[in-house]
Design a protein around this motif. Structure first.
Motif, PDB file in Angstrom:
ATOM      1  N   VAL A   6       0.864  -1.174   0.000  1.00  0.00           N
ATOM      2  CA  VAL A   6       0.000   0.000   0.000  1.00  0.00           C
ATOM      3  C   VAL A   6       0.900   1.223   0.000  1.00  0.00           C
ATOM      4  O   VAL A   6       1.847   1.301   0.787  1.00  0.00           O
ATOM      5  CB  VAL A   6      -0.922   0.012   1.239  1.00  0.00           C
ATOM      6  N   THR A   7       0.610   2.161  -0.881  1.00  0.00           N
ATOM      7  CA  THR A   7       1.351   3.422  -0.889  1.00  0.00           C
ATOM      8  C   THR A   7       0.357   4.568  -0.816  1.00  0.00           C
ATOM      9  O   THR A   7      -0.724   4.511  -1.401  1.00  0.00           O
ATOM     10  CB  THR A   7       2.233   3.594  -2.141  1.00  0.00           C
ATOM     11  N   ILE A   8       0.736   5.594  -0.076  1.00  0.00           N
ATOM     12  CA  ILE A   8      -0.059   6.810   0.017  1.00  0.00           C
ATOM     13  C   ILE A   8       0.860   7.953  -0.379  1.00  0.00           C
ATOM     14  O   ILE A   8       1.896   8.168   0.245  1.00  0.00           O
ATOM     15  CB  ILE A   8      -0.619   7.017   1.428  1.00  0.00           C
ATOM     16  N   ALA A  21      -4.331  -2.287  -1.502  1.00  0.00           N
ATOM     17  CA  ALA A  21      -5.498  -2.811  -0.790  1.00  0.00           C
ATOM     18  C   ALA A  21      -5.640  -2.222   0.609  1.00  0.00           C
ATOM     19  O   ALA A  21      -5.809  -2.939   1.586  1.00  0.00           O
ATOM     20  CB  ALA A  21      -5.417  -4.329  -0.731  1.00  0.00           C
ATOM     21  N   ALA A  22      -5.591  -0.912   0.720  1.00  0.00           N
ATOM     22  CA  ALA A  22      -5.786  -0.257   2.018  1.00  0.00           C
ATOM     23  C   ALA A  22      -7.266  -0.267   2.361  1.00  0.00           C
ATOM     24  O   ALA A  22      -8.118  -0.085   1.497  1.00  0.00           O
ATOM     25  CB  ALA A  22      -5.280   1.179   1.968  1.00  0.00           C
ATOM     26  N   THR A  38      -6.933   2.301  -7.070  1.00  0.00           N
ATOM     27  CA  THR A  38      -6.289   3.559  -6.697  1.00  0.00           C
ATOM     28  C   THR A  38      -7.378   4.602  -6.489  1.00  0.00           C
ATOM     29  O   THR A  38      -8.235   4.776  -7.350  1.00  0.00           O
ATOM     30  CB  THR A  38      -5.316   4.032  -7.791  1.00  0.00           C
ATOM     31  N   VAL A  39      -7.347   5.275  -5.336  1.00  0.00           N
ATOM     32  CA  VAL A  39      -8.336   6.313  -5.044  1.00  0.00           C
ATOM     33  C   VAL A  39      -7.623   7.576  -4.572  1.00  0.00           C
ATOM     34  O   VAL A  39      -6.530   7.522  -4.013  1.00  0.00           O
ATOM     35  CB  VAL A  39      -9.364   5.868  -3.985  1.00  0.00           C
ATOM     36  N   ALA A  40      -8.264   8.721  -4.793  1.00  0.00           N
ATOM     37  CA  ALA A  40      -7.742  10.003  -4.341  1.00  0.00           C
ATOM     38  C   ALA A  40      -8.614  10.483  -3.189  1.00  0.00           C
ATOM     39  O   ALA A  40      -9.837  10.597  -3.323  1.00  0.00           O
ATOM     40  CB  ALA A  40      -7.764  11.012  -5.483  1.00  0.00           C
TER      41      ALA A  40
END
Length: 66
Positions: A6-8, A21-22, A38-40
């Protein structure tokens, strides 16, 4: 959830981009449905589709610290 990382990523003057998959939950601890990998996420507080970004930050002139 999968084993994918997971990357932010905090975009300057924009949203937080969450990849992987957060699990996202609201203030009450309820899971927020994700329809994309992927979401913003909104950082300006003005989005009409919170917690997701709708691009309102651009028109509002939202700026992050450098």
């Amino acid at each position: 959830m999968s084993d994918e990382p997971v990357t932010i990523t905090a975009y300057p003057d924009g949203p937080l981009l969450v990849r992987g998959a957060a699990r996202i939950v609201d203030a009450a601890g309820n899971a927020v449905e994700r329809r994309r990998r992927t979401v913003a996420l909104c950082r300006c507080g003005l989005s009409s589709i919170k917690p997701f970004c709708d691009g309102t930050h651009k028109a509002a002139g939202f700026r992050t610290d450098e």
